[in-house]
Design a protein around this motif. Structure first.
Motif, PDB file in Angstrom:
ATOM      1  N   LYS A  71       0.963  -1.127   0.160  1.00 15.06           N
ATOM      2  CA  LYS A  71      -0.043  -0.060   0.003  1.00 15.06           C
ATOM      3  C   LYS A  71       0.922   1.055  -0.039  1.00 15.06           C
ATOM      4  CE  LYS A  71      -3.583  -2.444   0.222  1.00 15.06           C
ATOM      5  NZ  LYS A  71      -4.658  -2.464  -1.062  1.00 15.06           N
ATOM      6  N   THR A  72       0.721   2.297  -1.050  1.00 13.04           N
ATOM      7  CA  THR A  72       1.472   3.398  -0.877  1.00 13.04           C
ATOM      8  C   THR A  72       0.520   4.657  -1.147  1.00 13.04           C
ATOM      9  OG1 THR A  72       1.687   2.851  -3.462  1.00 13.04           O
ATOM     10  CG2 THR A  72       3.209   2.055  -2.231  1.00 13.04           C
ATOM     11  N   SER A  73       1.110   5.601  -1.180  1.00  9.81           N
ATOM     12  CA  SER A  73       0.093   6.857  -1.133  1.00  9.81           C
ATOM     13  C   SER A  73      -0.307   7.107  -2.508  1.00  9.81           C
ATOM     14  CB  SER A  73       1.138   7.960  -0.470  1.00  9.81           C
ATOM     15  OG  SER A  73       2.266   8.283  -1.764  1.00  9.81           O
ATOM     16  N   ASN A  74       0.393   6.916  -3.603  1.00  7.44           N
ATOM     17  CA  ASN A  74       0.104   6.893  -5.135  1.00  7.44           C
ATOM     18  C   ASN A  74      -0.395   5.521  -5.427  1.00  7.44           C
ATOM     19  OD1 ASN A  74       0.814   9.707  -4.742  1.00  7.44           O
ATOM     20  ND2 ASN A  74       2.866   9.335  -5.472  1.00  7.44           N
ATOM     21  N   ASP A  75      -1.161   5.657  -6.617  1.00  5.80           N
ATOM     22  CA  ASP A  75      -1.551   4.408  -7.208  1.00  5.80           C
ATOM     23  C   ASP A  75      -0.532   3.791  -7.952  1.00  5.80           C
ATOM     24  OD1 ASP A  75      -4.310   4.625  -6.794  1.00  5.80           O
ATOM     25  OD2 ASP A  75      -4.924   6.043  -8.218  1.00  5.80           O
ATOM     26  N   SER A  76      -0.620   2.497  -7.977  1.00  7.16           N
ATOM     27  CA  SER A  76       0.621   1.642  -8.641  1.00  7.16           C
ATOM     28  C   SER A  76       0.256   1.806 -10.154  1.00  7.16           C
ATOM     29  CB  SER A  76       0.575   0.295  -8.191  1.00  7.16           C
ATOM     30  OG  SER A  76       0.713   0.148  -6.670  1.00  7.16           O
ATOM     31  N   SER A  77       1.301   1.616 -10.721  1.00  3.23           N
ATOM     32  CA  SER A  77       1.555   1.491 -12.274  1.00  3.23           C
ATOM     33  C   SER A  77       1.326   0.009 -12.642  1.00  3.23           C
ATOM     34  CB  SER A  77       2.871   2.166 -12.730  1.00  3.23           C
ATOM     35  OG  SER A  77       2.530   2.005 -14.366  1.00  3.23           O
ATOM     36  N   LEU A  78       0.299  -0.571 -13.433  1.00  5.03           N
ATOM     37  CA  LEU A  78       0.057  -1.807 -13.703  1.00  5.03           C
ATOM     38  C   LEU A  78      -0.416  -1.950 -15.262  1.00  5.03           C
ATOM     39  CD1 LEU A  78      -1.086  -1.673 -10.810  1.00  5.03           C
ATOM     40  CD2 LEU A  78      -1.892  -3.860 -11.287  1.00  5.03           C
ATOM     41  N   SER A  79       0.605  -2.748 -15.904  1.00  3.32           N
ATOM     42  CA  SER A  79       0.452  -2.924 -17.450  1.00  3.32           C
ATOM     43  C   SER A  79      -0.097  -4.397 -17.630  1.00  3.32           C
ATOM     44  CB  SER A  79       1.523  -2.597 -18.288  1.00  3.32           C
ATOM     45  OG  SER A  79       1.968  -1.331 -17.770  1.00  3.32           O
ATOM     46  N   LEU A  80      -0.924  -4.782 -18.592  1.00  2.00           N
ATOM     47  CA  LEU A  80      -1.637  -5.983 -18.873  1.00  2.00           C
ATOM     48  C   LEU A  80      -0.983  -6.192 -20.433  1.00  2.00           C
ATOM     49  CD1 LEU A  80      -5.221  -5.385 -17.744  1.00  2.00           C
ATOM     50  CD2 LEU A  80      -3.232  -6.641 -16.601  1.00  2.00           C
ATOM     51  N   PHE A  81      -0.732  -7.577 -20.569  1.00  3.09           N
ATOM     52  CA  PHE A  81      -0.225  -8.120 -21.595  1.00  3.09           C
ATOM     53  C   PHE A  81      -0.780  -9.466 -21.960  1.00  3.09           C
ATOM     54  CE2 PHE A  81       3.163  -5.488 -19.819  1.00  3.09           C
ATOM     55  CZ  PHE A  81       3.391  -4.549 -20.830  1.00  3.09           C
ATOM     56  N   LEU A  82      -1.332 -10.010 -23.237  1.00  3.41           N
ATOM     57  CA  LEU A  82      -1.883 -11.220 -23.473  1.00  3.41           C
ATOM     58  C   LEU A  82      -0.854 -12.098 -23.938  1.00  3.41           C
ATOM     59  CD1 LEU A  82      -4.924  -9.723 -25.427  1.00  3.41           C
ATOM     60  CD2 LEU A  82      -5.153 -10.458 -23.183  1.00  3.41           C
ATOM     61  N   ASP A  83      -1.235 -13.311 -23.861  1.00  6.54           N
ATOM     62  CA  ASP A  83      -0.210 -14.301 -24.265  1.00  6.54           C
ATOM     63  C   ASP A  83      -0.555 -14.868 -25.582  1.00  6.54           C
ATOM     64  OD1 ASP A  83       1.553 -16.923 -23.003  1.00  6.54           O
ATOM     65  OD2 ASP A  83       0.103 -17.526 -24.658  1.00  6.54           O
ATOM     66  N   PRO A  84       0.421 -14.858 -26.613  1.00  3.00           N
ATOM     67  CA  PRO A  84       0.192 -15.311 -27.846  1.00  3.00           C
ATOM     68  C   PRO A  84      -0.568 -16.645 -28.278  1.00  3.00           C
ATOM     69  CG  PRO A  84       2.523 -15.134 -27.788  1.00  3.00           C
ATOM     70  CD  PRO A  84       1.688 -14.825 -26.406  1.00  3.00           C
ATOM     71  N   LEU A  85      -0.276 -17.513 -27.307  1.00  4.62           N
ATOM     72  CA  LEU A  85      -0.676 -18.930 -27.691  1.00  4.62           C
ATOM     73  C   LEU A  85      -1.947 -19.405 -26.791  1.00  4.62           C
ATOM     74  CD1 LEU A  85       2.904 -20.634 -28.047  1.00  4.62           C
ATOM     75  CD2 LEU A  85       1.441 -19.708 -29.938  1.00  4.62           C
ATOM     76  N   VAL A  86      -1.888 -18.981 -25.673  1.00  3.85           N
ATOM     77  CA  VAL A  86      -2.920 -19.612 -24.721  1.00  3.85           C
ATOM     78  C   VAL A  86      -3.699 -18.218 -24.341  1.00  3.85           C
ATOM     79  CG1 VAL A  86      -3.391 -20.493 -22.398  1.00  3.85           C
ATOM     80  CG2 VAL A  86      -1.333 -21.067 -23.701  1.00  3.85           C
ATOM     81  N   PRO A  87      -4.786 -18.261 -25.072  1.00  2.00           N
ATOM     82  CA  PRO A  87      -5.834 -16.810 -24.774  1.00  2.00           C
ATOM     83  C   PRO A  87      -6.408 -16.905 -23.333  1.00  2.00           C
ATOM     84  CG  PRO A  87      -6.988 -18.807 -26.155  1.00  2.00           C
ATOM     85  CD  PRO A  87      -5.688 -19.246 -25.939  1.00  2.00           C
ATOM     86  N   GLU A  88      -6.408 -17.693 -22.770  1.00  5.86           N
ATOM     87  CA  GLU A  88      -6.686 -17.845 -21.186  1.00  5.86           C
ATOM     88  C   GLU A  88      -5.783 -17.397 -20.333  1.00  5.86           C
ATOM     89  OE1 GLU A  88      -6.760 -20.575 -23.121  1.00  5.86           O
ATOM     90  OE2 GLU A  88      -8.675 -21.444 -23.409  1.00  5.86           O
ATOM     91  N   ARG A  89      -4.584 -16.952 -20.726  1.00  3.11           N
ATOM     92  CA  ARG A  89      -3.527 -16.512 -20.175  1.00  3.11           C
ATOM     93  C   ARG A  89      -3.275 -15.107 -20.331  1.00  3.11           C
ATOM     94  NH1 ARG A  89       1.207 -20.721 -19.891  1.00  3.11           N
ATOM     95  NH2 ARG A  89       1.713 -20.124 -21.853  1.00  3.11           N
ATOM     96  N   PHE A  90      -2.875 -14.319 -19.355  1.00  2.00           N
ATOM     97  CA  PHE A  90      -2.236 -13.055 -19.496  1.00  2.00           C
ATOM     98  C   PHE A  90      -1.413 -12.519 -18.509  1.00  2.00           C
ATOM     99  CE2 PHE A  90      -6.174 -12.532 -17.227  1.00  2.00           C
ATOM    100  CZ  PHE A  90      -5.584 -11.524 -15.967  1.00  2.00           C
ATOM    101  N   TYR A  91      -0.601 -11.724 -18.652  1.00  2.00           N
ATOM    102  CA  TYR A  91       0.623 -11.068 -17.604  1.00  2.00           C
ATOM    103  C   TYR A  91       0.317  -9.913 -17.212  1.00  2.00           C
ATOM    104  CZ  TYR A  91       2.517 -15.025 -20.497  1.00  2.00           C
ATOM    105  OH  TYR A  91       2.902 -16.281 -20.772  1.00  2.00           O
ATOM    106  N   CYS A  92       0.636  -9.496 -15.928  1.00  2.00           N
ATOM    107  CA  CYS A  92       0.454  -8.126 -15.418  1.00  2.00           C
ATOM    108  C   CYS A  92       1.738  -7.969 -14.838  1.00  2.00           C
ATOM    109  CB  CYS A  92      -0.711  -8.225 -14.331  1.00  2.00           C
ATOM    110  SG  CYS A  92      -0.620  -6.581 -13.255  1.00  2.00           S
ATOM    111  N   ALA A  93       2.430  -6.587 -15.335  1.00  2.00           N
ATOM    112  CA  ALA A  93       3.742  -6.104 -14.945  1.00  2.00           C
ATOM    113  C   ALA A  93       3.424  -4.943 -13.945  1.00  2.00           C
ATOM    114  CB  ALA A  93       4.687  -5.548 -15.968  1.00  2.00           C
TER     115      ALA A  93
END
Length: 854
Positions: A509-531
């Motif tokens: 928990k921080t004072s400012n909102d976190s920076s999150l980015s989403l990326f899709l998997d090219p082979l498995v559509p049910e899977r994605f990644y969060c940085a």
């Protein structure tokens, strides 16, 4: 797991360079020869035709002699050893500083120190089939090309994007956008290539980094020359690279709320957008996320001249004619007729008899309804499948929406929203997306002398009755009446969202909102990644309402891939992230940190990965150490098995001097000699094979022993300091206890705790202070920038932009028509009402904050 092994690629690239692919801007299409015309935007911003007519001529460069390349592991490439640190990194911590060209197997990486793009040739080979036990799967060629812009960009690049044919790169900043043509080379100097670079929308976007802000840029998946831009003034623009980079081909002014009814300032601040996938009307849809988490849809939107599968278009056309026109509901018939008119005008081959069955693709023609404009469908309401009621507050997320992605999985359309509090909200469309128009709201068209549409601009208002109609939506009754369901498809309501899960990444928990980015998997559509600032996580969906309904009780699984151990979850971590699908059915995750390091993680099918511990301070990767079994086999450690010796009674009857005794003794001496010699030979071979291994193990243990000794010496040196800090902590603790006892005597200690209503009101005030004020300031800044363009028009701009004579201002009179003046006055009145409401809210917030301080 079955692995298909392919022969290794050659050790060096071919002697001649690969064939160059020309960008769409260089092709001599009929549209590129049309004269530039003024923008159809409602702001009437003057434009210049310099971007299309005064292109610099590309000078021919001498043929380069390609030397043999050296293949190294991708993390060891010189482009990732610059060590420029996080301050000079061009990425924004969201993973947008890289791009991947799957067709040419090229990796593009933005270098903030060199102000250029590395173009790296990459190959992926089977690590298990390698020699000498090597486990390197992704290799890069050295040297690589450095693509430099023709002129200095003058801004910090935060996002890099490559179009579908790999000919153009988008270089986006916070307030600027430029296009770099990969194959239009001005000059070459060794491995450094100067490429033609053109700014985008320089008259719309400010040059002083003040006012309108670029929120997101992305290439359209069905066109190699169109890209969309979402800006902070709530306008979505679609540009055509082959026609005009200064003025957009299509402009959509988003009006998510009705004028004078603003109850939430953050609902008018867009955050991100995502194109739909190849699924029914989703391929013509654009999903837009606002900062309060609301999702809106624009449908239909199609780039002029883009290609689509003719079979899919014919399926949609037959569906509308079969169900929409036969309904007894007048609204259903009206929406169906508008959809049929749009399909027949955009794809004229649908209305031809007989239809041409030889063509596989259909090209979209420019079309827009003159009397009607698109409806901003939404906000999409979320329903609960169990009690058929809207979602409760306990299921909502906290903070502000910061990321968004759309994915088509089988029969389902999945929408994933990332929140600044570290939560992922996963929803599925409970119904199909359908086109919607606002009847009676005209569209502004810009046509040429032959009547062909060149550009379109429209105001997209939301339907106030849409959200109220969706509150009565009942998922359990959708299959009870087939006829009512058919009518509901075209009745004009937005599809509801079905909540699948809320994933909490447990970020600090921080004072400012976190920076999150989403990326899709090219082979498995049910899977994605969060940085995020804490690393990289993989999320896999197991339950899908239409594709996998039998997995309803299985929640999504979350597996960490990279962990930093950084408590500051909102600090930037990745400046680049791409997913590479190799020929062996695996996915290679290429991550580039802000300091400039590269990490490659191999994902083998559904196998759960082993997390990598990333130490940012020491810049080293420590993999999870596996337990090492014994160096020597158990048979050798147990010793040789003794040969079978007969009973002693039979041997006692023999004398050593007799012939039988000597023969027996000689036989057993031979047996013992052969057995132990064989065992000794096995021990010798075993020790010889493990000599190098033992040497390596001993050296490693000695290094670890030295490291432990150094750690012990460091701890002993810090022991006195730690003791002093503990003593000071005890003193501070005693002081705090005394102060607490003193505070208990104060009259305020007897106050009652806040009630539930007071706590909710306080939480609402905190939300106003965190989200609403920033949203109001951003809206006021964008509106001020637009008002300046209205109040201070450039003198003589009409003559330089090629405006028609009927739009040229007359001498001594205002160049603004009466209709435009009335529209401007109504806009000013709406703006004044909105400002008055905002002032009242601000005074209320200040009053409550003063009461809390007292």
């Amino acid at each position: 797991m079955t692995r298909i092994t392919a022969p290794p690629p050659p050790s060096s690239p071919p002697s001649s360079p690969p064939p160059l692919r020309h960008s769409p801007a260089a092709l001599g299409t009929p549209r590129s020869r049309r004269r530039h015309s003024p923008s159809p935007s409602l702001a009437l911003t003057p434009s210049s035709s310099a971007s299309t007519s005064s292109r610099p001529k590309v000078r021919p460069s001498p043929r380069r002699a390609y030397a043999a390349a050296q293949w190294v592991a991708l993390p060891s490439h010189p482009a990732f050893s610059r060590g420029d640190g996080g301050e000079s990194s061009g990425g924004s911590g969201g993973g947008g500083g890289t791009a991947w060209d799957a067709a040419a197997s090229r990796l593009y990486v933005w270098d903030p120190s060199a102000r250029g793009v590395h173009r790296i040739c990459v190959r992926v080979r089977d690590a298990e089939a390698g020699k000498d036990g090597e486990d390197v799967a992704v290799e890069a060629a050295v040297p690589s090309e450095m693509l430099m812009p023709e002129t200095d960009l003058g801004y910090k690049v935060t996002h890099l994007s490559l179009n579908t044919d790999g000919s153009s790169l988008l270089l986006a900043g916070s307030h600027n956008i430029s296009v770099l043509y990969v194959h239009e080379r001005v000059s070459e100097d060794g491995d450094t290539v100067i490429c033609r670079t053109v700014p985008v929308a320089s008259q719309i976007l400010p040059s002083d980094n003040d006012g309108i802000k670029v929120l997101q840029t992305s290439w359209h998946p069905f066109s190699s020359s169109h890209f969309g831009v979402l800006t902070s003034d709530a306008v979505f623009r679609l540009f055509d690279l082959s026609f005009d980079l200064e003025q957009p081909e299509q402009e959509f002014y988003l009006q998510p709320i009705l004028p004078g009814k603003c109850q939430n300032a953050s609902s008018i601040c867009p955050v991100a957008f995502s194109y739909g996938s190849d699924h029914l009307w989703d391929r013509f849809s654009v999903f837009i996320l606002f900062s309060d988490g609301s999702i809106f849809v624009l449908c239909p939107i199609v780039p002029f001249g883009s290609d689509y599968n003719k079979k899919h278009i014919q399926e949609i056309y037959e569906d509308v004619n079969s169900f929409g026109l036969k309904s007894s509901n007048q609204n259903v018939v009206t929406n169906s007729r508008l959809a049929i008119a749009w399909l027949e005008a955009t794809f004229p081959e649908l209305s031809r008899q007989p239809a041409d069955t030889s063509a596989l693709m259909s090209r979209a023609h420019p079309y827009a309804s003159l009397d009607d404009s698109l409806t901003l469908q939404g906000p999409l309401c979320r329903v609960c499948e169990e009690n058929n009621e809207p979602e409760s507050k306990s299921n909502s997320c906290e903070g502000k929406a910061v990321g968004f992605v759309y994915s088509s999985v089988g029969k389902d359309s999945i929408l994933v929203t990332a929140w600044g509090s570290g939560q992922l909200q996963i929803d599925a469309l409970a119904d199909e997306i359908q086109p919607q128009w606002s009847i009676g709201i005209p569209t502004r068209l810009n046509v040429d002398a032959h009547g062909q549409i060149k550009s379109v601009a429209m105001i997209c208002d939301s339907n106030s009755e849409d959200s109220w109609a969706m509150r009565s939506y009942r998922p359990s009754s959708t299959g009870s009446n087939v006829k009512s369901n058919t009518d509901a498809v075209w009745v004009g309501h937005s599809p509801p969202l079905l909540r699948l899960a809320i994933v909490d990444l447990a970020l600090a928990k921080t004072s400012n909102d976190s920076s999150l980015s989403l990326f899709l998997d090219p082979l498995v559509p049910e899977r994605f990644y969060c940085a995020h600032g804490g690393g990289l996580d993989m999320v896999t969906l197991h339950f899908l309402p239409f594709s996998y309904p039998e997995m309803a009780s299985t929640p999504p699984s979350v597996h960490p891939i990279l962990t930093t151990g950084n408590n500051e979850a909102n600090s930037p971590f990745l400046s680049g992230f791409v997913t590479i699908a190799d020929a062996y059915g695996h996915v290679q995750l290429v991550s580039i940190t802000c300091p400039g390091e590269c990490f490659v993680v191999e994902m083998k099918g559904w196998k759960e990965p082993t997390p990598l511990q990333l130490d940012i301070d020491s810049k080293s990767i420590k993999d999870v150490e596996s337990f090492t079994t014994g160096m020597i086999s158990k048979e050798l450690i147990a010793g040789p098995d003794p040969p079978i010796v007969p009973s002693s009674s039979s041997l006692r009857s023999l004398t050593p001097d007799s012939i039988e005794g000597k023969s027996t003794l000689h036989h057993y001496i031979k047996v013992f000699h052969e057995y132990y010699v064989e065992y000794g030979h096995k021990v010798f071979i075993e020790l010889k094979e493990h000599a190098d291994y033992l040497k390596t193990e001993i050296e490693d243990k000695q290094k670890r022993l030295q490291a432990v000794k150094q750690s012990l010496l460091s701890i002993e040196a810090k022991d006195q300091d730690i003791n002093n800090r503990i003593n000071r902590a005890f003193k501070v603790y005693d002081l705090l206890e005394k102060r607490i006892e003193g505070f208990k005597i104060l009259p305020a200690a007897n106050k009652k705790p806040l009630s539930q209503a007071e706590q909710e009101f306080k939480a609402q005030l905190d939300r106003f202070a965190d989200v609403e004020l920033d949203a109001l300031r951003s809206s006021i800044t964008a509106l001020s920038a637009r008002m300046k363009r209205f109040a201070h028009p450039s003198i003589g701009s009409a003559a330089g932009t090629g405006m028609p004579t009927w739009q040229t201002p007359k001498v001594g009179r205002s160049h603004v028509s009466d209709s435009q003046m009335s529209l401007l006055k109504s806009s000013l009145e709406k703006l004044s009402l909105l400002n008055e409401e905002n002032n009242v809210k601000l005074r209320l917030i200040e009053h409550e904050l003063k009461n809390q301080e007292q």
